[in-house]
Design a protein around this motif. Sequence first.
Motif, PDB file in Angstrom:
ATOM      1  N   GLU A  12       0.902  -1.266   0.023  1.00  0.00           N
ATOM      2  CA  GLU A  12       0.025   0.031   0.074  1.00  0.00           C
ATOM      3  C   GLU A  12       0.894   1.206  -0.048  1.00  0.00           C
ATOM      4  O   GLU A  12       0.735   2.053  -0.711  1.00  0.00           O
ATOM      5  CB  GLU A  12      -0.924   0.072   1.301  1.00  0.00           C
ATOM      6  CG  GLU A  12      -1.907   1.110   1.235  1.00  0.00           C
ATOM      7  CD  GLU A  12      -1.373   2.270   1.810  1.00  0.00           C
ATOM      8  OE1 GLU A  12      -2.030   3.431   1.768  1.00  0.00           O
ATOM      9  OE2 GLU A  12      -0.511   2.372   2.521  1.00  0.00           O
ATOM     10  N   GLY A 105      -6.505   7.640   3.271  1.00  0.00           N
ATOM     11  CA  GLY A 105      -7.839   7.895   4.205  1.00  0.00           C
ATOM     12  C   GLY A 105      -7.731   9.286   4.741  1.00  0.00           C
ATOM     13  O   GLY A 105      -8.195   9.706   5.756  1.00  0.00           O
ATOM     14  N   ASN A 174      -1.591  -0.857   7.315  1.00  0.00           N
ATOM     15  CA  ASN A 174      -0.681  -0.593   6.013  1.00  0.00           C
ATOM     16  C   ASN A 174       0.800  -0.125   6.880  1.00  0.00           C
ATOM     17  O   ASN A 174       1.717   0.018   6.058  1.00  0.00           O
ATOM     18  CB  ASN A 174      -1.244   0.363   5.339  1.00  0.00           C
ATOM     19  CG  ASN A 174      -2.369   0.131   4.542  1.00  0.00           C
ATOM     20  OD1 ASN A 174      -2.351  -1.035   3.948  1.00  0.00           O
ATOM     21  ND2 ASN A 174      -3.582   1.002   4.663  1.00  0.00           N
ATOM     22  N   THR A 178      -2.343   4.165   8.388  1.00  0.00           N
ATOM     23  CA  THR A 178      -3.453   4.203   7.619  1.00  0.00           C
ATOM     24  C   THR A 178      -4.024   2.680   7.531  1.00  0.00           C
ATOM     25  O   THR A 178      -3.110   1.821   7.834  1.00  0.00           O
ATOM     26  CB  THR A 178      -3.439   4.499   6.042  1.00  0.00           C
ATOM     27  OG1 THR A 178      -2.540   3.518   5.577  1.00  0.00           O
ATOM     28  CG2 THR A 178      -2.888   5.848   5.861  1.00  0.00           C
ATOM     29  N   GLY A 180      -6.675  -0.315   5.985  1.00  0.00           N
ATOM     30  CA  GLY A 180      -7.778  -0.716   4.897  1.00  0.00           C
ATOM     31  C   GLY A 180      -8.920  -1.452   5.629  1.00  0.00           C
ATOM     32  O   GLY A 180      -8.491  -2.326   6.839  1.00  0.00           O
ATOM     33  N   THR A 193     -10.176   2.956   2.824  1.00  0.00           N
ATOM     34  CA  THR A 193      -9.024   3.350   3.641  1.00  0.00           C
ATOM     35  C   THR A 193      -9.323   4.368   4.710  1.00  0.00           C
ATOM     36  O   THR A 193      -9.777   5.414   4.010  1.00  0.00           O
ATOM     37  CB  THR A 193      -7.703   3.651   2.534  1.00  0.00           C
ATOM     38  OG1 THR A 193      -7.490   2.667   1.514  1.00  0.00           O
ATOM     39  CG2 THR A 193      -6.449   4.116   3.515  1.00  0.00           C
TER      40      THR A 193
END
Length: 615
Positions: A12, A105, A174, A178, A180, A193
């Motif tokens: 990511e 995000g 990640n 951030t 997911g 996100t």
Amino acid sequence: MKAAIVNGVVTEAGLAKLMTDLASSLGSGKLTSAQFADLKTIAANLNVGVSTSAYLTYVFNALVNGHAANATWTGGNAASVALGNLAAGAKATQVSELTGKWLLGTDLPSSSVVMGSTKFSVSESAPNLPLFASGGPSMNDINQGYLGDCYFLSSCAEVAFQNPSLISSMFTDNGNGTYGVRLYEKGVAHYVTVNSQLANGGTIFNHAADLWASLAEKAYAQLQASGAYTGNTISGNSYSAIGNGGNPIYGLEALTGSKALQEFHGTSSGWTGYTLNASFSTTAYAANQSNSTLLAELIADLKAHDDVILCSNTNAWDSLGKQTLVAGHALSIYGYNTATGLLQIRNPWGAASGQRWATTFEVSLDTLRAAGDWIMVDSAGGALAPMLVKQTAAQTFVKGAATSFSIAGAFVDPTGLALTYTATQANGSALPNWLAFNASTGLFSGTAPTTASGVTVVLTARDSAGLTASETFGVAVAAPAAPKLTAQTANQKATGGKAVSFAIAANTFTDPQGEALTYSATQGNGSALPGWLKFNAATRQFSGTAPTAGGTFALKVTATDTGGASNFETFNLTVSSSGAAKVASLLSAAPGGFFSPASPVVDSAAVLGLLAPTY
């Protein structure tokens, strides 16, 4: 894109850097058609030759190829503004905002929150909390706070209690602040996100000693940017969209993706049951079920780790004056007390200083029927298939080299059932003979022969209920790396008519795979060695008797590994002429004899000096 791949897996952080660098490079310019085409090519090939999670595949495709949520950008402001899908001609700002929405995000929910006639604002900040506490997700992490999303948070508490691995698997950390988050809509996984910033630092809405429930709440709000997924009709990237009530069946579906759900409605004549599919369409109906019939079913559901939610229509208090049932409120049914014959209930309000309610309590099913309450049940425990949580990376076998890799941890079963594994080629045929799979240990191993070619493997996990999930990954076959020349042999010297003996060192060549090497020797042009020179491949020894005429001989030594890959070195062997050979040379240079005027460079003294010592 190369930088976004680590050990064959797309990250990511790598994709985020790819996109932020692209936006930065645009400056005041626009995305070109060639750049847009490249992004589409990357999106289409995220799992070709490398491996990518379902989460990254989803969000990168949404970023590049379009998504309903791309219509607007909120970014934590009071109101949203138009954004639009990516296309050639996009400006840097649009690229940055789409990257923020899907990879960073930063498309935060609106700062303006409206619940009925109440309006207030929130600001986002990041508390210093772990994603999960040391014990993992717990129903005690649910403490609702000031947002009307009991239907969602009671579902979070129930799933955390019944199926904690489902909660764990819905988050991808990640590693850069951030996350997911996987949520379902009509049985289909959707991903958003989120960053670690929470409304008012996590103090106003759900609050706990860890992040997961607050992030789930925030992700659920962001999901509403592409539609209304709450059972209510309010949409948009806002806490308002999830904070004005909803249907618990939507909350359960969002968390578990269950393909079959049930609703039971208490009436004066019994319980009316409805069976729904993942799209919330009724597939079966049964009226006038008795308390005993439904209770037996609920007990079986709880034992199977299905999730059960109560929608209460009445208020009630216990003997201590603490409120138990709350009208218009969703609560978790987390167990059944065999000693009292009562259902065990938890209020998603959780625990708070000076609370006037009972966090947990017990109630009879008949009390709930008489109040006309609703009970919702999913099939997360009894009929939820294994889940792929760690995509196996693409593998490479070097021809002739023993190789192995493990798929341990690739799948989990949400209900804790034991898993068994099978592996085939993509066309359903058995794996090639050189590739073995140990279903007990999850280990693939083998040695690819020189004739082998790559295969696509389908790995299937099956739980004890017979439900399955699969993943696909490639096993490439590469030519072995050739031996390396690590210690060049120096040029050699010998005297004509004398014995020749020398060997190349054992460390002249090394093999990257550690394979055994065999040796051969020729002249530099590839022709056989001269008859007077022999080479012992086992000892790497040259031997023979040098010719009296002397000369320079180019030699070539080749090292070959067990996979057939080879490398070579060349060096010279210089043989100086013997005395007799020099006499013959001088004589041949004087066609008229020793004293011929035609040979002024040849005289008797020179010849005699070669034949005998000086007296």
